[in-house]
Motif scaffolding. Sequence first.
Motif, PDB file in Angstrom:
ATOM      1  N   TYR A  42      -8.107  16.506  -3.787  1.00  0.00           N
ATOM      2  CA  TYR A  42      -6.771  16.083  -3.358  1.00  0.00           C
ATOM      3  C   TYR A  42      -6.141  15.015  -4.251  1.00  0.00           C
ATOM      4  O   TYR A  42      -4.941  14.809  -4.210  1.00  0.00           O
ATOM      5  N   GLY A  43      -6.963  14.326  -5.027  1.00  0.00           N
ATOM      6  CA  GLY A  43      -6.416  13.319  -5.922  1.00  0.00           C
ATOM      7  C   GLY A  43      -7.327  12.108  -6.056  1.00  0.00           C
ATOM      8  O   GLY A  43      -8.430  12.072  -5.510  1.00  0.00           O
ATOM      9  N   PHE A  44      -6.831  11.114  -6.798  1.00  0.00           N
ATOM     10  CA  PHE A  44      -7.624   9.902  -7.036  1.00  0.00           C
ATOM     11  C   PHE A  44      -6.722   8.753  -7.460  1.00  0.00           C
ATOM     12  O   PHE A  44      -5.591   8.953  -7.888  1.00  0.00           O
ATOM     13  N   TYR A  45      -7.249   7.549  -7.293  1.00  0.00           N
ATOM     14  CA  TYR A  45      -6.614   6.349  -7.830  1.00  0.00           C
ATOM     15  C   TYR A  45      -7.248   6.056  -9.176  1.00  0.00           C
ATOM     16  O   TYR A  45      -8.471   5.961  -9.278  1.00  0.00           O
ATOM     17  N   GLY A  46      -6.392   5.921 -10.203  1.00  0.00           N
ATOM     18  CA  GLY A  46      -6.862   5.633 -11.548  1.00  0.00           C
ATOM     19  C   GLY A  46      -6.984   4.146 -11.789  1.00  0.00           C
ATOM     20  O   GLY A  46      -6.866   3.345 -10.857  1.00  0.00           O
ATOM     21  N   PRO A  47      -7.200   3.740 -13.042  1.00  0.00           N
ATOM     22  CA  PRO A  47      -7.381   2.318 -13.355  1.00  0.00           C
ATOM     23  C   PRO A  47      -6.080   1.523 -13.196  1.00  0.00           C
ATOM     24  O   PRO A  47      -4.981   2.072 -13.267  1.00  0.00           O
ATOM     25  N   TRP A  48      -6.241   0.235 -12.993  1.00  0.00           N
ATOM     26  CA  TRP A  48      -5.094  -0.670 -12.847  1.00  0.00           C
ATOM     27  C   TRP A  48      -4.227  -0.669 -14.095  1.00  0.00           C
ATOM     28  O   TRP A  48      -4.734  -0.616 -15.214  1.00  0.00           O
ATOM     29  N   ARG A  49      -2.930  -0.765 -13.876  1.00  0.00           N
ATOM     30  CA  ARG A  49      -1.958  -0.992 -14.950  1.00  0.00           C
ATOM     31  C   ARG A  49      -1.257  -2.318 -14.652  1.00  0.00           C
ATOM     32  O   ARG A  49      -0.600  -2.446 -13.621  1.00  0.00           O
ATOM     33  N   LYS A  50      -1.424  -3.277 -15.541  1.00  0.00           N
ATOM     34  CA  LYS A  50      -0.710  -4.552 -15.381  1.00  0.00           C
ATOM     35  C   LYS A  50       0.589  -4.455 -16.151  1.00  0.00           C
ATOM     36  O   LYS A  50       0.621  -3.948 -17.273  1.00  0.00           O
ATOM     37  N   LEU A  51       1.647  -4.941 -15.540  1.00  0.00           N
ATOM     38  CA  LEU A  51       2.989  -4.857 -16.134  1.00  0.00           C
ATOM     39  C   LEU A  51       3.453  -6.225 -16.600  1.00  0.00           C
ATOM     40  O   LEU A  51       3.174  -7.228 -15.955  1.00  0.00           O
ATOM     41  N   ASP A  52       4.158  -6.262 -17.686  1.00  0.00           N
ATOM     42  CA  ASP A  52       4.785  -7.479 -18.164  1.00  0.00           C
ATOM     43  C   ASP A  52       6.232  -7.459 -17.755  1.00  0.00           C
ATOM     44  O   ASP A  52       6.985  -6.603 -18.192  1.00  0.00           O
TER      45      ASP A  52
ATOM     46  N   PRO B  59      -2.421   3.309  -9.805  1.00  0.00           N
ATOM     47  CA  PRO B  59      -1.687   4.573  -9.718  1.00  0.00           C
ATOM     48  C   PRO B  59      -2.447   5.677  -8.978  1.00  0.00           C
ATOM     49  O   PRO B  59      -3.659   5.795  -9.083  1.00  0.00           O
ATOM     50  N   TRP B  60      -1.683   6.471  -8.237  1.00  0.00           N
ATOM     51  CA  TRP B  60      -2.197   7.641  -7.536  1.00  0.00           C
ATOM     52  C   TRP B  60      -1.922   8.884  -8.380  1.00  0.00           C
ATOM     53  O   TRP B  60      -0.830   9.055  -8.908  1.00  0.00           O
ATOM     54  N   TYR B  61      -2.929   9.719  -8.515  1.00  0.00           N
ATOM     55  CA  TYR B  61      -2.791  10.994  -9.215  1.00  0.00           C
ATOM     56  C   TYR B  61      -3.145  12.095  -8.219  1.00  0.00           C
ATOM     57  O   TYR B  61      -4.272  12.131  -7.708  1.00  0.00           O
ATOM     58  N   GLY B  62      -2.203  12.960  -7.932  1.00  0.00           N
ATOM     59  CA  GLY B  62      -2.384  13.997  -6.924  1.00  0.00           C
ATOM     60  C   GLY B  62      -3.093  15.238  -7.428  1.00  0.00           C
ATOM     61  O   GLY B  62      -2.745  16.352  -7.034  1.00  0.00           O
ATOM     62  N   VAL B  63      -4.058  15.063  -8.295  1.00  0.00           N
ATOM     63  CA  VAL B  63      -4.866  16.166  -8.812  1.00  0.00           C
ATOM     64  C   VAL B  63      -6.332  15.738  -8.804  1.00  0.00           C
ATOM     65  O   VAL B  63      -6.645  14.548  -8.729  1.00  0.00           O
ATOM     66  N   LYS B  64      -7.215  16.697  -8.887  1.00  0.00           N
ATOM     67  CA  LYS B  64      -8.647  16.384  -8.956  1.00  0.00           C
ATOM     68  C   LYS B  64      -8.923  15.670 -10.282  1.00  0.00           C
ATOM     69  O   LYS B  64      -8.389  16.043 -11.323  1.00  0.00           O
ATOM     70  N   ALA B  65      -9.757  14.637 -10.227  1.00  0.00           N
ATOM     71  CA  ALA B  65     -10.081  13.864 -11.434  1.00  0.00           C
ATOM     72  C   ALA B  65     -10.867  14.718 -12.415  1.00  0.00           C
ATOM     73  O   ALA B  65     -11.754  15.483 -12.024  1.00  0.00           O
ATOM     74  N   GLY B  66     -10.508  14.577 -13.694  1.00  0.00           N
ATOM     75  CA  GLY B  66     -11.224  15.272 -14.744  1.00  0.00           C
ATOM     76  C   GLY B  66     -12.422  14.458 -15.222  1.00  0.00           C
ATOM     77  O   GLY B  66     -12.620  13.305 -14.812  1.00  0.00           O
ATOM     78  N   GLU B  67     -13.206  15.020 -16.075  1.00  0.00           N
ATOM     79  CA  GLU B  67     -14.411  14.344 -16.586  1.00  0.00           C
ATOM     80  C   GLU B  67     -14.082  13.050 -17.331  1.00  0.00           C
ATOM     81  O   GLU B  67     -14.862  12.109 -17.304  1.00  0.00           O
TER      82      GLU B  67
ATOM     83  N   ALA C 265      -6.563   3.882   1.028  1.00  0.00           N
ATOM     84  CA  ALA C 265      -6.596   4.983   1.988  1.00  0.00           C
ATOM     85  C   ALA C 265      -5.888   6.178   1.346  1.00  0.00           C
ATOM     86  O   ALA C 265      -5.213   6.031   0.325  1.00  0.00           O
ATOM     87  N   TYR C 266      -6.037   7.312   1.946  1.00  0.00           N
ATOM     88  CA  TYR C 266      -5.415   8.523   1.419  1.00  0.00           C
ATOM     89  C   TYR C 266      -3.939   8.539   1.798  1.00  0.00           C
ATOM     90  O   TYR C 266      -3.546   9.085   2.821  1.00  0.00           O
ATOM     91  N   THR C 267      -3.120   7.902   0.983  1.00  0.00           N
ATOM     92  CA  THR C 267      -1.682   7.816   1.251  1.00  0.00           C
ATOM     93  C   THR C 267      -0.857   8.647   0.271  1.00  0.00           C
ATOM     94  O   THR C 267       0.322   8.853   0.498  1.00  0.00           O
ATOM     95  N   GLN C 268      -1.460   9.051  -0.819  1.00  0.00           N
ATOM     96  CA  GLN C 268      -0.774   9.764  -1.889  1.00  0.00           C
ATOM     97  C   GLN C 268       0.337   8.915  -2.508  1.00  0.00           C
ATOM     98  O   GLN C 268       1.334   9.432  -2.991  1.00  0.00           O
ATOM     99  N   LYS C 269       0.165   7.608  -2.477  1.00  0.00           N
ATOM    100  CA  LYS C 269       1.161   6.666  -3.021  1.00  0.00           C
ATOM    101  C   LYS C 269       0.458   5.662  -3.930  1.00  0.00           C
ATOM    102  O   LYS C 269      -0.690   5.289  -3.690  1.00  0.00           O
ATOM    103  N   ASP C 270       1.179   5.193  -4.950  1.00  0.00           N
ATOM    104  CA  ASP C 270       0.678   4.094  -5.763  1.00  0.00           C
ATOM    105  C   ASP C 270       0.527   2.855  -4.892  1.00  0.00           C
ATOM    106  O   ASP C 270       1.283   2.665  -3.930  1.00  0.00           O
TER     107      ASP C 270
ATOM    108  N   PHE D  99       0.813  -1.217   0.000  1.00  0.00           N
ATOM    109  CA  PHE D  99       0.000   0.000   0.000  1.00  0.00           C
ATOM    110  C   PHE D  99       0.845   1.266   0.000  1.00  0.00           C
ATOM    111  O   PHE D  99       0.308   2.369  -0.064  1.00  0.00           O
ATOM    112  N   GLY D 100       2.159   1.124   0.110  1.00  0.00           N
ATOM    113  CA  GLY D 100       3.041   2.282   0.068  1.00  0.00           C
ATOM    114  C   GLY D 100       3.139   3.022   1.382  1.00  0.00           C
ATOM    115  O   GLY D 100       3.693   4.114   1.443  1.00  0.00           O
ATOM    116  N   THR D 101       2.640   2.427   2.453  1.00  0.00           N
ATOM    117  CA  THR D 101       2.676   3.108   3.748  1.00  0.00           C
ATOM    118  C   THR D 101       3.933   2.778   4.536  1.00  0.00           C
ATOM    119  O   THR D 101       4.286   3.495   5.460  1.00  0.00           O
TER     120      THR D 101
END
Length: 194
Positions: free
Chosen positions: A183-193, A164-172, A135-140, A111-113
Amino acid sequence: MQLCRFGYAEKIMPEAKYANFEKGDTICGAFDFPNTIKCVETWDENDFATYTEFVDKAKKLDEKFCSAIHQDDGTVKVREWFIEALDVDENGNLLEKFGFDFAEGRYTVDFGTGTGSETAYSLEDAMKKAEAGIAYTQKDIRILDETERSPWSTDPEPVVAILPWYGVKAGEDDEVVQGFGEYGFYGPWRKLDN
């Protein structure tokens, strides 16, 4: 005579039944007997002095992790690795079981805490746990595949997915998994290869 075994149990079950699965259910839970139970290696009392030495030996034998594979036919195949210590008579009959432990889950949710993480048997399970623990951690939030971690590697940690955590207000047009207003939002999952 004291005896220790290292092995695994497998159980295949419908996805709906897996929703109630808890660690250890392949062997000692409310489910039917496992489809497979296999002893990979056995040690007797001459091979170790204490149960702690046995645990260390078993973990060094080969790092194993409990896993769950969600299959296309709507079932889940769960494999749980275990170590156990037994007291048996001269004929090998069980007298007492005095130690038992399961391996950790294959995936770790970070959780990045810096104060804790959770484990899960499948990537899907790890993603659900991550979303439930936001939780509001401001971390991915990162998910690591422990089977890819190598003590000899200088590569970074084996991250397989990031929320991913984005430290800005979500756009439309932003996809929001969890928002925290301006304060920000968590966006969609990114799966890595890897």
